[in-house]
Each structure stands twice: as C-alpha cells, then as structure tokens.
Design a protein around this motif. Structure first.
Motif, short mmCIF file in Angstrom:
data_model
loop_
_atom_site.label_atom_id
_atom_site.label_comp_id
_atom_site.label_asym_id
_atom_site.label_seq_id
_atom_site.Cartn_x
_atom_site.Cartn_y
_atom_site.Cartn_z
N SER A 118 0.80 -1.22 0.00
CA SER A 118 0.00 0.00 0.00
C SER A 118 0.83 1.27 0.00
O SER A 118 0.35 2.34 -0.38
CB SER A 118 -0.93 0.00 1.22
OG SER A 118 -0.17 -0.08 2.42
N ASP A 119 2.10 1.20 0.43
CA ASP A 119 2.90 2.43 0.55
C ASP A 119 4.34 2.28 0.06
O ASP A 119 5.16 3.15 0.28
CB ASP A 119 2.91 2.89 2.00
CG ASP A 119 3.42 1.81 2.95
OD1 ASP A 119 3.72 0.70 2.47
OD2 ASP A 119 3.51 2.08 4.16
N MET A 120 4.67 1.18 -0.60
CA MET A 120 6.04 0.99 -1.05
C MET A 120 6.07 0.63 -2.54
O MET A 120 5.13 0.02 -3.06
CB MET A 120 6.73 -0.14 -0.25
CG MET A 120 6.94 0.17 1.22
SD MET A 120 7.77 -1.18 2.08
CE MET A 120 9.32 -1.25 1.20
N GLY A 121 7.18 0.98 -3.20
CA GLY A 121 7.36 0.63 -4.60
C GLY A 121 6.69 1.61 -5.55
O GLY A 121 5.94 2.51 -5.15
N ARG A 122 6.96 1.43 -6.83
CA ARG A 122 6.36 2.30 -7.84
C ARG A 122 4.94 1.82 -8.18
O ARG A 122 4.61 0.66 -7.94
CB ARG A 122 7.23 2.31 -9.10
CG ARG A 122 7.46 0.95 -9.71
CD ARG A 122 8.38 1.04 -10.89
NE ARG A 122 8.61 -0.27 -11.49
CZ ARG A 122 9.40 -0.47 -12.54
NH1 ARG A 122 10.03 0.55 -13.09
NH2 ARG A 122 9.56 -1.69 -13.01
N PRO A 123 4.14 2.70 -8.75
CA PRO A 123 2.75 2.32 -9.09
C PRO A 123 2.72 1.14 -10.05
O PRO A 123 3.49 1.06 -11.00
CB PRO A 123 2.19 3.59 -9.73
CG PRO A 123 3.04 4.70 -9.20
CD PRO A 123 4.40 4.13 -9.01
N SER A 124 1.84 0.22 -9.78
CA SER A 124 1.74 -0.99 -10.60
C SER A 124 0.70 -0.81 -11.70
O SER A 124 -0.07 0.15 -11.71
CB SER A 124 1.34 -2.18 -9.73
OG SER A 124 0.02 -2.01 -9.24
N MET A 125 0.67 -1.78 -12.60
CA MET A 125 -0.39 -1.82 -13.59
C MET A 125 -1.71 -2.14 -12.88
O MET A 125 -1.74 -2.86 -11.88
CB MET A 125 -0.09 -2.88 -14.64
CG MET A 125 -1.21 -3.08 -15.65
SD MET A 125 -0.92 -4.48 -16.74
CE MET A 125 0.30 -3.77 -17.81
N ASP A 126 -2.78 -1.58 -13.39
CA ASP A 126 -4.11 -1.86 -12.83
C ASP A 126 -4.34 -3.37 -12.83
O ASP A 126 -4.27 -4.02 -13.87
CB ASP A 126 -5.17 -1.16 -13.69
CG ASP A 126 -6.56 -1.26 -13.07
OD1 ASP A 126 -6.79 -2.18 -12.28
OD2 ASP A 126 -7.40 -0.40 -13.39
#
Length: 470
Positions: free
Chosen positions: A50-58
């Motif tokens: 929920s708060d780590m890493g880059r945005p993922s694909m939907d």
C-alpha cells in the motif's frame, strides 16, 4: 467512375471517441456489462504493497489480458499483445487509449511468478463468475454431467525417461479392505495379509510377480515421465497416437454451465480422479450424476448411492469371448450365495480376492461331461470361475436407475452439455494444447478458459434480457 483516393484517407486526422469505435453488440462490450470487475481488487489486495514501490499496472487490466487470450483462443501471450496493439475493441476492454503503449508480453508472466503463483486466484475468479450465474437462477445443479477431456502438454514425446512411481492409494482402498476381510470372515476365511508380506500368486492364477526384485517395492509402477513437463502424463490418444497430456475432469449442469473442474496427469483414469471433482460438487444440491462408461465401477456406484445421489451410467457390453456364455446367463442365487449355470449345475463360493471379488467355482469332474463345456470354459481342469464384487448390489441398483422413466432422455443430453463444452473449448478457446509448463499454470488456463465460457454465455443472456425490456 473509378476512384483512387484510399491513401489520402489514411493520413486524415479525426477526433473520435473510442467508445464510438466499438459496436454496441460487440462481445467484449457485452462481457464488460455482465459483471462488475472491481471484485478483482479485493482478491489481489494482499498481493500489493500500500505504501512501497512504484505504481503498478491496474490489476483488472492485468487479469483482462489473459482473459482476451483465452476468450478468443489466441495461441500465446506474445501474439495476444500484438493483437491488442491493433485491435480497438481490445484496447477499449482494457481501458487503454489509442496511442497508449501496450504492456510487454512478459508483464503478466512476471506478475504471475511474483504474485499469483501458488494461489487460488484464478479459481476464485471462476467461482465469482459462477456465483453471478447462480444469483440470476440460471444454474440447475440437480442433474450434473461429468466427463474428462485431455489437453496436449507442451512436451516433446521423445524427451522422456522411465521412472518408478509410487502407486497412489485408491480413495476407497481402506473401506474395501475392511469389507473384504469382513466378507471373508463370514465365509470362514482368514483375513488377507498385507501385500508386502504376501508373495503368493492370486487364486485366479493371473498375477505375475516375475518382474519384482528385492530392490523394487511392489507398490510402485514403471511410468514414462516427460523431462520437459514432469507434471503431465503419458496418454494413449486413440489407437495409434501417444502424447504427454493433462486430463481435465469437468462437471456441468443440464443448461451447459460449467460447475467445477480438476486438473490431473493424462495417464490417470477418470474413475481414479473422480473423487477429487466429486468432493467439490457434492454439496451444491446434486440429485443425479450422469457419466459415461469409464465411471461405471462398484466404488463410484457405492459412493454416490450412499450419499443419496443417483448415478446414471450407460449400458456396458459384457467382455465375453464370442461363442461363450455371457455372465448374465449364469443365475445368482442370493439366498444360497452361489451361481447356477445354464446346465443347472451349482458354482459354489471359493474365496474373496484382494480386489474385492468373490470367486465362485464349478466342480471340474461334473463339468467334464457337460454338453455345454465348450461354451462355458476352456480351462484344463474344466473348472468355470465367475466373480462377483462385494459391492455388486450397487451396480445392480445403477441398472435399475438406468431403466427408470426419463433417465434415457436425460443421458442423451450429454452431447448437448458436457461434450459440447469440450468441443467449444477446443475449437474456439485454444483448449487442444497448452503453451505453458506445469500443473499450476495448466490450472490457471483451465480456470480462465471456463470462466470465459461461462461469462460469455451470461453476457449474451443478460443482453437478451435488456433487449426484451427495451
């Protein structure tokens, strides 16, 4: 007058909406309206931070990509991505703009390995779509059709090795062993010894222990194992072709809705794998199970009848040599527990063997002068042997069910239900073979393929309802 301005139209710039480019009756549009895809977010929520890493694909877009592949029977993920690049309807379904780059073909594979592997995500998707079918009261589980089909594995037939595999215990083995010993005790016989302690040949004289050695356990068998896909099994396809394959055991209702499935190696018989599928469907309100002759065994008949379910199984032709009496021509005397031959001679109980069959034998001295001897037996000692399973009463009850009014018509619906499902899956959804390795990925393919088929059917029905209400 001939015109030649095709090339000029290619260079025109137009302002269009993607929604206008997809016909209102396009299958993907109907499917998108049929269910609320947001349920996928709840299924995969614990797979993302929920708060780590880059945005993922939907995640919805990620799941829809293989959905397109299996819905249209595209042979590989690489080819699926190429089709999405140029197909406006595919882009619309995925929520991609016309100029938006399409994900790399390895995107889903990487997400599967890192997030979805060893989970039941795809089975949950299948069940969620099936729940919608139940919610609209489209499914009738009272009569369930069961059968299996084989999907060719991605394995070279020449790349194999022979292995000793431990034979899996039958689901009824312990219960059968207990009832065999009880039956032997009633007839004054000693209980059977364990196989490891008993090296004697069977009473019928058909057991051959010549292949056993001191270093090879007796509960093992020699099998062909693929070095490419060890999870698959060596399957005899027809009379001349052998391939490595997976067996997909499937259950559907009389309206053609797929209710559940199991994935097994292709070398396992349908009757041995039935229990796995049955455990998944037995509590959904089944009253009758319709299956082919491969399931006509005493163990399956007992399992279903004891659970209050009617097994509808077909007539099975006696495996008797031409010119000999059929087993049905020998009358069973239940009171005296013996058989009476066509010459009115008695075949008395001899023993109950390890497979659960009572053996009834005639007197060789009496049969020696019998005028029907050549039609009865060719044994050297002129002894006729007839076997009867200790659960034979269940098989006879199956025959009574088969003759019940309406059952013949119900059995004829197999070709319109389970057989049609397999035919459609192979012809339209790429179900003849798989491009993936391993049972886990095969289970994903089966779940998404059957989910596509149920959803496609649900989408068409709901579209017809909307047209009727308009």
């Amino acid at each position: 007058m001939m015109t030649s301005n095709t090339e000029r139209k290619r260079e025109q710039m137009q302002f269009v909406s993607m929604d206008d480019l997809v016909p209102q009756d396009h299958m993907l549009r109907l499917i998108d309206k049929a269910i609320d895809w947001s349920f996928i977010y709840d299924l995969v929520e614990n797979k993302y931070s929920s708060d780590m890493g880059r945005p993922s694909m939907d995640p919805v877009t990620l799941i829809k990509i293989p959905f397109i592949q299996y819905l249209y029977g595209i042979r590989s993920m690489r080819q699926t991505i190429k089709e999405i690049e140029v197909n406006v309807a595919y882009r619309w379904f995925l929520g991609l703009e016309l100029n938006e780059p399409v994900p790399h073909f390895s995107t889903f594979g990487k997400n599967y390995t890192r997030r979805f592997k060893d989970t039941d995500l795809f089975e949950q998707i299948f069940q969620r779509i099936l729940e919608d079918c139940y919610r609209f009261k489209l499914v009738d589980p009272t009569a369930v059709f069961v059968d299996a089909t084989h999907v060719k594995a991605r394995a070279n037939n020449r790349k194999m090795q022979h292995k000793l595999a431990k034979q899996e215990a039958l689901f009824y083995e312990e219960m059968l062993r207990k009832e065999i010993n009880e039956d032997r005790a009633e007839h004054g016989k000693k209980p059977l010894k364990d196989k490891d302690d008993d090296n004697d040949k069977g009473t019928g004289g058909h057991d051959d222990f010549s292949d056993f050695t001191d270093d090879v356990p007796k509960d093992t068998k020699k099998v062909k194992c693929s070095t490419t896909d060890p999870d698959s099994g060596w399957f005899h396809k027809g009379e001349h072709k052998n391939v490595f394959a997976y067996g997909i055991e499937t259950a559907c209702d009389k309206n053609g809705w797929i209710l559940d499935y199991t994935v097994n190696p292709g070398n396992e018989h349908d009757s041995r794998t039935f229990k796995g599928l049955y455990d998944k469907i037995k509590d959904i309100g089944v009253e009758t199970i319709v299956a082919d002759a491969g399931y006509k065994t005493p163990a399956i008949a007992k399992l279903l009848i004891d659970d209050g379910i009617k097994p509808l199984l077909p007539y099975k032709r006696p495996m008797t040599k031409k010119g000999f009496f059929k087993k049905s021509e020998y009358a069973y005397d239940e009171y005296n527990d013996c058989y009476v031959c066509p010459n009115d001679q008695v075949l008395e109980y001899s023993t109950t063997n390890r497979d659960g069959y009572r053996e009834y034998k005639s007197c060789g001295k009496v049969c020696e002068s019998c005028p029907y001897l050549e039609k009865c037996t060719l044994s050297k000692n002129h002894v006729k042997l007839i076997t009867r399973h200790i659960w034979e009463d269940y098989m006879e009850e199956c025959e009574d069910i088969r003759y019940t009014e309406g059952m013949k018509d119900l059995y004829s619906h197999r070709k319109e239900t389970i057989e049609r499902i397999f035919g459609t899956a192979k012809e339209n959804h790429g179900f003849r073979y798989t491009q993936m390795y391993g049972k886990a990925r095969m289970e994903m393919k089966v779940a998404l393929t059957f989910a596509c088929m149920n959803l496609k059917k649900l989408a068409r029905i709901k579209h017809e309802w909307r047209l009727e209400m308009a």
